[in-house]
Design an enzyme around this catalytic site. Sequence first.
Site, PDB file in Angstrom:
ATOM      1  N   ASP A 217      59.450  16.673 -49.007  1.00  0.00           N
ATOM      2  CA  ASP A 217      59.839  16.509 -50.411  1.00  0.00           C
ATOM      3  C   ASP A 217      59.184  15.232 -50.923  1.00  0.00           C
ATOM      4  OD1 ASP A 217      61.244  16.157 -52.865  1.00  0.00           O
ATOM      5  OD2 ASP A 217      62.982  17.199 -52.049  1.00  0.00           O
ATOM      6  N   ARG A 219      59.767  14.119 -54.156  1.00  0.00           N
ATOM      7  CA  ARG A 219      60.485  13.610 -55.326  1.00  0.00           C
ATOM      8  C   ARG A 219      61.020  12.206 -55.086  1.00  0.00           C
ATOM      9  NH1 ARG A 219      64.456  18.570 -56.392  1.00  0.00           N
ATOM     10  NH2 ARG A 219      64.340  18.537 -54.113  1.00  0.00           N
TER      11      ARG A 219
END
Length: 306
Positions: A217, A219
């Site tokens: 991920d 983010r």
Amino acid sequence: MCLPARLAAGYDIRPTIAVTQAHVILPEVIEALQSGRLKADGKYLTAGGAAMVTKVAVEPVWFLPEVAKRFGCSETDLRRVLFEETGGMYPELVTRSDLEVFLPPIGGLTAYIFGKPRDLANPEVELTARVHDECNGSDVFGSDICTCRPYLTHAIEECIQGAQRGGVGLVSYFRKEGRALGEVTKFLVYNARKRQVGGDTADQYFNRTECVAGVQDMRFQELMPDVLNWLGVRKIHRLVSMSNMKYDAITRAGIEVVERVNIPEGLIPADAQVEMDAKMAAGYFTPGAVPDAEELKKAKGRGLDA
């Protein structure tokens, strides 16, 4: 120095915030109106199913001294890392210490406000909010391999109801496609999941992403609450999200969260159950209360099995 003189001198000046009013028309909202879950009031929701909103488009602008302070590093180190990670695209980061504002080459956001924008800053007014990271395949084209669109439309329905109760609703929509890895990576991960021996399983969900992208991920949520602070939000009564990453970032920013609203089980597409199971196991979510009878009734009303 006036604006024309600054432009002539080579300053990069561009608008970074714009506000407008609009109607949001979604099939799920129209169906909710037709089934009786939502009621038209002519103020927040028309008889035709159009929700009245205020839209705020925001492009990120970083004041480098403050960003460095928040990251716990020196401004010099921040500038150097930004220069290196952008492939030297912005030499001014390391040659012009007098320039303290940086427009990072990342996606911005749009805030959709249901109700009176000024009420966002009033902690006495009930605020229903969702922070949503973009998923073009689901949000726009209705792909059923994830819960993104169902959660988004569920949040919009909750925001409309919140405004009708005298509160205010907010959906902050960030451009972080594919966990900020992009759609090409996302599609490659989908294919890898489908081809793996034993089928698409929760225990291999994040491994497939890491094999393709090198990370699970990308983010980064630490700066996400800035738009909430800018809007004056100090208290979210109902946060329509199960994400610990988002919840932790919001509360660390000094914003109180009273209740977290899970997506009802009946809104989870069959192909997306693997994603939900994997995220639960990985600690992405903190499960809240089991959806109550009213939530499950809403799910059934959408034509989904509860």
